[in-house]
Write a protein that holds these residues in place. Structure first.
Motif, PDB file in Angstrom:
ATOM      1  N   SER A 124       0.786  -1.185   0.124  1.00 23.26           N
ATOM      2  CA  SER A 124       0.104   0.206   0.066  1.00 23.26           C
ATOM      3  C   SER A 124       0.719   1.245  -0.168  1.00 23.26           C
ATOM      4  CB  SER A 124      -0.974   0.019   1.211  1.00 23.26           C
ATOM      5  OG  SER A 124      -1.986   0.848   0.920  1.00 23.26           O
ATOM      6  N   LEU A 125       1.779   1.284  -0.853  1.00 18.28           N
ATOM      7  CA  LEU A 125       2.711   2.467  -0.871  1.00 18.28           C
ATOM      8  C   LEU A 125       1.789   3.681  -1.693  1.00 18.28           C
ATOM      9  CD1 LEU A 125       6.258   0.788  -2.189  1.00 18.28           C
ATOM     10  CD2 LEU A 125       5.563   1.556   0.220  1.00 18.28           C
ATOM     11  N   HIS A 126       2.413   4.701  -1.100  1.00 14.60           N
ATOM     12  CA  HIS A 126       1.484   6.001  -1.837  1.00 14.60           C
ATOM     13  C   HIS A 126       2.633   6.989  -2.388  1.00 14.60           C
ATOM     14  CE1 HIS A 126      -2.425   5.555   0.031  1.00 14.60           C
ATOM     15  NE2 HIS A 126      -1.852   4.819   0.750  1.00 14.60           N
ATOM     16  N   GLY A 127       2.289   7.426  -3.457  1.00 16.98           N
ATOM     17  CA  GLY A 127       3.326   8.498  -4.148  1.00 16.98           C
ATOM     18  C   GLY A 127       4.496   7.735  -4.629  1.00 16.98           C
ATOM     19  N   ASP A 128       5.669   8.554  -4.925  1.00 18.13           N
ATOM     20  CA  ASP A 128       6.971   8.269  -5.301  1.00 18.13           C
ATOM     21  C   ASP A 128       7.547   7.993  -4.041  1.00 18.13           C
ATOM     22  OD1 ASP A 128       9.047   7.583  -6.702  1.00 18.13           O
ATOM     23  OD2 ASP A 128       9.487   9.667  -7.298  1.00 18.13           O
ATOM     24  N   ALA A 129       7.414   6.635  -3.358  1.00 15.99           N
ATOM     25  CA  ALA A 129       7.781   6.351  -2.095  1.00 15.99           C
ATOM     26  C   ALA A 129       9.451   6.138  -2.394  1.00 15.99           C
ATOM     27  CB  ALA A 129       7.292   5.238  -1.645  1.00 15.99           C
ATOM     28  N   GLN A 130      10.081   6.874  -1.544  1.00 12.72           N
ATOM     29  CA  GLN A 130      11.767   6.585  -1.521  1.00 12.72           C
ATOM     30  C   GLN A 130      12.108   5.340  -0.705  1.00 12.72           C
ATOM     31  OE1 GLN A 130      13.501   8.764  -3.442  1.00 12.72           O
ATOM     32  NE2 GLN A 130      11.394   9.311  -4.243  1.00 12.72           N
ATOM     33  N   LEU A 131      11.439   4.965   0.373  1.00  7.54           N
ATOM     34  CA  LEU A 131      11.722   4.111   1.051  1.00  7.54           C
ATOM     35  C   LEU A 131      12.180   2.738   0.623  1.00  7.54           C
ATOM     36  CD1 LEU A 131      12.041   2.917   4.140  1.00  7.54           C
ATOM     37  CD2 LEU A 131       9.389   2.254   4.239  1.00  7.54           C
ATOM     38  N   PRO A 132      11.576   2.064  -0.491  1.00  7.80           N
ATOM     39  CA  PRO A 132      12.034   0.978  -1.099  1.00  7.80           C
ATOM     40  C   PRO A 132      13.484   1.049  -1.496  1.00  7.80           C
ATOM     41  CG  PRO A 132       9.725   1.454  -1.793  1.00  7.80           C
ATOM     42  CD  PRO A 132      10.202   2.545  -1.112  1.00  7.80           C
ATOM     43  N   GLY A 133      13.582   2.201  -2.311  1.00  6.33           N
ATOM     44  CA  GLY A 133      15.058   2.425  -3.027  1.00  6.33           C
ATOM     45  C   GLY A 133      16.296   2.571  -2.001  1.00  6.33           C
ATOM     46  N   ALA A 185     -12.643   5.857  -9.813  1.00  2.00           N
ATOM     47  CA  ALA A 185     -10.974   5.490 -10.036  1.00  2.00           C
ATOM     48  C   ALA A 185     -10.616   5.523  -8.485  1.00  2.00           C
ATOM     49  CB  ALA A 185     -10.336   6.537 -10.698  1.00  2.00           C
ATOM     50  N   GLY A 186      -9.523   4.610  -8.540  1.00  3.82           N
ATOM     51  CA  GLY A 186      -8.753   4.788  -6.980  1.00  3.82           C
ATOM     52  C   GLY A 186      -7.794   5.830  -6.998  1.00  3.82           C
ATOM     53  N   PRO A 187      -7.238   6.123  -5.947  1.00  7.97           N
ATOM     54  CA  PRO A 187      -6.306   7.335  -5.679  1.00  7.97           C
ATOM     55  C   PRO A 187      -5.154   7.290  -6.707  1.00  7.97           C
ATOM     56  CG  PRO A 187      -5.832   5.297  -4.003  1.00  7.97           C
ATOM     57  CD  PRO A 187      -7.147   5.097  -4.908  1.00  7.97           C
ATOM     58  N   ALA A 188      -4.741   8.516  -6.873  1.00  5.81           N
ATOM     59  CA  ALA A 188      -3.910   9.035  -8.143  1.00  5.81           C
ATOM     60  C   ALA A 188      -2.498   8.695  -7.281  1.00  5.81           C
ATOM     61  CB  ALA A 188      -4.040  10.414  -8.710  1.00  5.81           C
ATOM     62  N   ASP A 189      -2.258   8.414  -6.170  1.00  7.19           N
ATOM     63  CA  ASP A 189      -1.018   8.311  -5.783  1.00  7.19           C
ATOM     64  C   ASP A 189      -0.551   6.723  -5.423  1.00  7.19           C
ATOM     65  OD1 ASP A 189      -2.374   8.011  -3.726  1.00  7.19           O
ATOM     66  OD2 ASP A 189      -1.362   9.003  -2.194  1.00  7.19           O
ATOM     67  N   VAL A 211     -14.406  10.296 -11.550  1.00  9.72           N
ATOM     68  CA  VAL A 211     -14.259  10.738 -10.121  1.00  9.72           C
ATOM     69  C   VAL A 211     -13.353   9.600  -9.389  1.00  9.72           C
ATOM     70  CG1 VAL A 211     -15.500  11.216  -8.186  1.00  9.72           C
ATOM     71  CG2 VAL A 211     -16.711  11.681 -10.348  1.00  9.72           C
ATOM     72  N   HIS A 212     -12.783  10.450  -8.356  1.00  6.18           N
ATOM     73  CA  HIS A 212     -11.656   9.651  -7.800  1.00  6.18           C
ATOM     74  C   HIS A 212     -12.091   9.115  -6.133  1.00  6.18           C
ATOM     75  CE1 HIS A 212      -7.960   9.448 -10.271  1.00  6.18           C
ATOM     76  NE2 HIS A 212      -8.699  10.611 -10.910  1.00  6.18           N
ATOM     77  N   GLY A 213     -11.849   7.929  -5.923  1.00  4.01           N
ATOM     78  CA  GLY A 213     -11.991   7.491  -4.333  1.00  4.01           C
ATOM     79  C   GLY A 213     -10.827   7.193  -3.868  1.00  4.01           C
ATOM     80  N   ASP A 214     -11.013   6.530  -2.666  1.00  8.28           N
ATOM     81  CA  ASP A 214      -9.668   6.063  -2.076  1.00  8.28           C
ATOM     82  C   ASP A 214      -9.651   4.563  -1.797  1.00  8.28           C
ATOM     83  OD1 ASP A 214     -11.130   6.109   0.099  1.00  8.28           O
ATOM     84  OD2 ASP A 214     -10.103   7.416   1.235  1.00  8.28           O
TER      85      ASP A 214
END
Length: 324
Positions: A124-133, A185-189, A211-214
């Protein structure tokens, strides 16, 4: 260990091989050592073993959502259950960790870098997550549930074919003769939200209505009401999660729209909520339990030097019920 060896009539090294499940021990010797372990009440010192092997025999399952979201989302609970089941046949313990804030993430990263686990599953990563890298760069085995939005060299992930599943659902609605197909649609992040929207846009005929939801039930309710205001003539809805689709069914019923006569609805996930909805929900099945199991197996393999892994995309399929 020396006491166990004396009782079993073997060397201390043989006892160690039995404890570590070495294949270089005959069944008869293994049985004798295990009987001696039971008779003496011997328990291996995990801390001492960690110092020698550099392994903790534990992995972290990191979910970047608040607790309320975890226990209300059947996809996430399905991942937790399948990971736990896959680990049940091993000596590896599961450490469940929730990340809600930046401070949580910093503490998490310090914990993972501190050698407390042998690897991490990130969900459930959100956005351009830096943690994995950053974890991969630190040499920590990592497997991600879902395609990360940002590119990370060497990162292994297991995902469902979200684009193909959404495309399949949208084309099915058009094949039914529906001409105005909207989407919640789901979240854009999040990669699942982005990919399912891409599949819809690839297959929709005419002007898209988005229309976006989460992925939650509450967001599905709000999104369906907005769709009815923006496009009162719609005759079909593809919702990017079953929870949002089930909420959409309730809103349509409240508005006097018959499902599927007036508006056909298709969801995504194929969780239990799809069976309990009124009417039962036509949906895209994604193999949640297989995803959790594959993630776990890839992580256990990745923790062993010389076993490189590759990302995997699992197939999706349409399950037709009464809503479309």
């Amino acid at each position: 260990m020396e006491t166990v060896a004396a009782v079993a009539g073997v060397s201390r090294a043989t006892v160690s091989r039995v404890i570590n499940n070495s294949p270089k021990v005959s069944p008869q010797v293994r049985e004798a050592v295990e009987a001696a372990i039971a008779a003496t009440g011997y328990v291996p010192n995990r801390a001492a073993r960690t110092l020698v092997t550099r392994r903790t025999d534990s992995v972290a399952l990191v979910i970047q959502e608040p607790e309320a979201h975890l226990f209300g989302d059947p996809y996430l609970t399905g991942i937790v259950r399948s990971v736990s089941e896959e680990l049940s046949g091993t000596d590896t313990q599961l450490v469940l960790m929730m990340v809600k804030t930046d401070a949580d993430q910093q503490r998490l990263e310090r914990y993972l870098r501190g050698g407390h686990v042998d690897g991490a599953l990130l969900v459930s990563l959100h956005g351009d997550a830096q943690l994995p890298g950053r974890l991969v760069g630190a040499g920590i085995p990592v497997v991600v549930g879902g395609r990360p939005l940002g590119p990370t060299a060497g990162l292994v992930y297991v995902d469902a074919d979200n684009v193909g599943g959404a495309r399949l659902a949208t084309r099915y609605l058009h094949d039914l003769g529906r001409s105005r197909v909207a989407t919640i649609a789901g979240p854009a992040d999040m990669c699942a939200g982005v990919d399912r929207l891409a599949g819809y846009l690839d297959a929709v005929e005419g002007e898209p209505v988005v229309v976006h939801g989460d992925f939650t039930r509450a967001s599905g309710t709000a999104a369906m009401r907005e769709l009815l205001e923006r496009a009162p003539g719609l005759d079909a809805v593809f919702a990017a999660s079953d929870l949002m689709a089930a909420a959409a069914l309730a809103v349509l019923r409240e508005s006097g729209r018959r499902v599927p006569d007036d508006v056909a609805v298709v969801g995504f996930d194929d969780v239990d909520a799809a069976l309990w909805s009124d009417p039962p929900l036509t949906t895209v099945h994604q193999p949640v339990h297989e995803q959790g199991r594959r993630m776990t197996r890839l992580l256990l393999d990745a923790a062993i030097p010389g076993r490189p892994a590759e990302p995997e995309i699992l197939p999706t399929r349409l399950v037709v019920r009464a809503s479309a």
